[in-house]
Design an enzyme around this catalytic site. Structure first.
Site, mmCIF file in Angstrom:
data_model
loop_
_atom_site.group_PDB
_atom_site.id
_atom_site.type_symbol
_atom_site.label_atom_id
_atom_site.label_comp_id
_atom_site.label_asym_id
_atom_site.label_seq_id
_atom_site.Cartn_x
_atom_site.Cartn_y
_atom_site.Cartn_z
ATOM 1 N N ASP A 117 -1.297 -4.511 27.565
ATOM 2 C CA ASP A 117 -0.799 -5.739 26.946
ATOM 3 C C ASP A 117 0.489 -5.465 26.180
ATOM 4 O O ASP A 117 0.521 -4.625 25.281
ATOM 5 C CB ASP A 117 -1.864 -6.275 25.992
ATOM 6 C CG ASP A 117 -1.620 -7.724 25.591
ATOM 7 O OD1 ASP A 117 -0.445 -8.127 25.500
ATOM 8 O OD2 ASP A 117 -2.604 -8.449 25.363
ATOM 9 N N ASP A 149 5.926 -3.845 33.004
ATOM 10 C CA ASP A 149 6.955 -4.759 33.506
ATOM 11 C C ASP A 149 7.667 -5.455 32.349
ATOM 12 O O ASP A 149 8.385 -6.424 32.567
ATOM 13 C CB ASP A 149 6.330 -5.802 34.446
ATOM 14 C CG ASP A 149 5.294 -6.664 33.730
ATOM 15 O OD1 ASP A 149 4.587 -6.140 32.841
ATOM 16 O OD2 ASP A 149 5.179 -7.857 34.060
ATOM 17 N N GLU A 176 -12.511 0.041 30.160
ATOM 18 C CA GLU A 176 -12.155 -1.375 30.146
ATOM 19 C C GLU A 176 -13.127 -2.104 29.223
ATOM 20 O O GLU A 176 -14.263 -1.667 29.045
ATOM 21 C CB GLU A 176 -12.223 -1.946 31.578
ATOM 22 C CG GLU A 176 -11.957 -3.429 31.731
ATOM 23 C CD GLU A 176 -10.594 -3.839 31.227
ATOM 24 O OE1 GLU A 176 -10.558 -4.618 30.253
ATOM 25 O OE2 GLU A 176 -9.581 -3.372 31.789
ATOM 26 N N ASP A 186 -13.531 0.641 23.591
ATOM 27 C CA ASP A 186 -12.186 0.903 23.101
ATOM 28 C C ASP A 186 -11.722 2.280 23.579
ATOM 29 O O ASP A 186 -12.366 3.296 23.284
ATOM 30 C CB ASP A 186 -12.207 0.834 21.572
ATOM 31 C CG ASP A 186 -10.869 1.105 20.926
ATOM 32 O OD1 ASP A 186 -9.876 1.325 21.649
ATOM 33 O OD2 ASP A 186 -10.807 1.098 19.681
ATOM 34 N N THR A 232 -0.242 -3.755 43.075
ATOM 35 C CA THR A 232 -1.266 -4.772 42.847
ATOM 36 C C THR A 232 -0.667 -6.171 42.888
ATOM 37 O O THR A 232 0.549 -6.358 42.860
ATOM 38 C CB THR A 232 -1.923 -4.555 41.477
ATOM 39 O OG1 THR A 232 -0.927 -4.739 40.457
ATOM 40 C CG2 THR A 232 -2.510 -3.157 41.364
ATOM 41 N N LYS A 233 -1.547 -7.167 42.928
ATOM 42 C CA LYS A 233 -1.094 -8.552 42.904
ATOM 43 C C LYS A 233 -0.337 -8.854 41.607
ATOM 44 O O LYS A 233 0.649 -9.596 41.608
ATOM 45 C CB LYS A 233 -2.291 -9.491 43.051
ATOM 46 C CG LYS A 233 -2.981 -9.400 44.401
ATOM 47 C CD LYS A 233 -4.206 -10.301 44.460
ATOM 48 C CE LYS A 233 -4.915 -10.172 45.799
ATOM 49 N NZ LYS A 233 -6.150 -10.999 45.855
#
Length: 228
Positions: A134, A170, A84, A111, A205-206
């Protein structure tokens, strides 16, 4: 474009750490974390870092660590490596490591492409997970998406035969790109006809709950590394 050259698939987000995150960072980063400042050509000694020899799964983009910590807790016999760039997220994950006594989780700040290229040798990993990277929704930014042919070929080379690449998103257009790119990689085999039914073991997850509430369909793909 080759992975790691010119175009990056993430944004260096800022953000101040909370008092708890700052404390966790100062107390635990040296034990559980590593900044990607290594010289090329020096692969990580994973058994030495984890203190044992065990299957290793790499998660790319662990965010705030909610899913990462849950998966590590559910599989204590597997070592988990999270990559991360967001420092508060890594600090939050350090808090989860401390609170849940997760000895099988290590963190790298940097990275992910460089991690795969410089820190992990061929056939090192038993799994790679990329959850909700992303989507770069604007067409002109699609080249920044992580899941590109060059990246998938690199990821496949780091998997042992039988190891898996697990993707989830998603964003419909990105999911279709993921399917197309992975289908074209000869070192990988789709474990299903196309989309994988959502595994019960992948934590909800949220972020994913919000996506479902907003009407976005979450799609999973699991590909297996075939024997050379």
């Amino acid at each position: 474009m080759a992975p790691g050259r010119g175009v990056v698939s993430f944004v260096h987000r800022g953000g101040r750490m909370t008092h708890g995150q700052d404390h966790a960072w100062r107390q635990h980063w040296a034990e559980f974390g590593m900044a990607l400042t290594r010289e090329p050509g020096t692969p990580l000694d994973l058994p030495g870092w984890f203190g044992r020899t065990a299957p290793v799964i790499l998660e790319i983009g662990s965010g705030m660590g909610e899913s990462t910590a849950a998966l590590a807790a559910a599989a204590p016999d597997v070592d988990h490596l999270a990559v991360e760039v967001y420092q508060p997220g890594l600090a939050q994950l350090l808090m989860r490591i401390r609170d849940n006594e997760l000895g099988n989780l290590r963190l790298i700040r940097g990275d992910a492409v460089r991690v795969l290229q410089e820190c992990l040798g061929p056939e090192t990993l038993d799994g790679i997970r990329v959850y909700f990277s992303d989507p770069w929704p604007k067409r002109k930014h699609h080249k920044r998406r992580l899941i590109q042919p060059e990246f998938v070929a690199l990821a496949a080379s780091r998997l042992r035969p039988g190891g898996t690449l697990h993707l989830a998103t998603d964003w419909e257009n990105y999911a279709e790109q993921m399917l197309e790119v992975c289908q074209a990689e000869p070192a990988l085999r789709n474990t299903h006809t196309d989309w994988t039914p959502r595994p019960d073991w992948r934590p909800l997850t949220k972020f994913e709950q919000r996506a479902v509430i907003e009407g976005r369909v979450v799609r999973d793909l699991i590909y297996e590394r075939v024997s050379p």
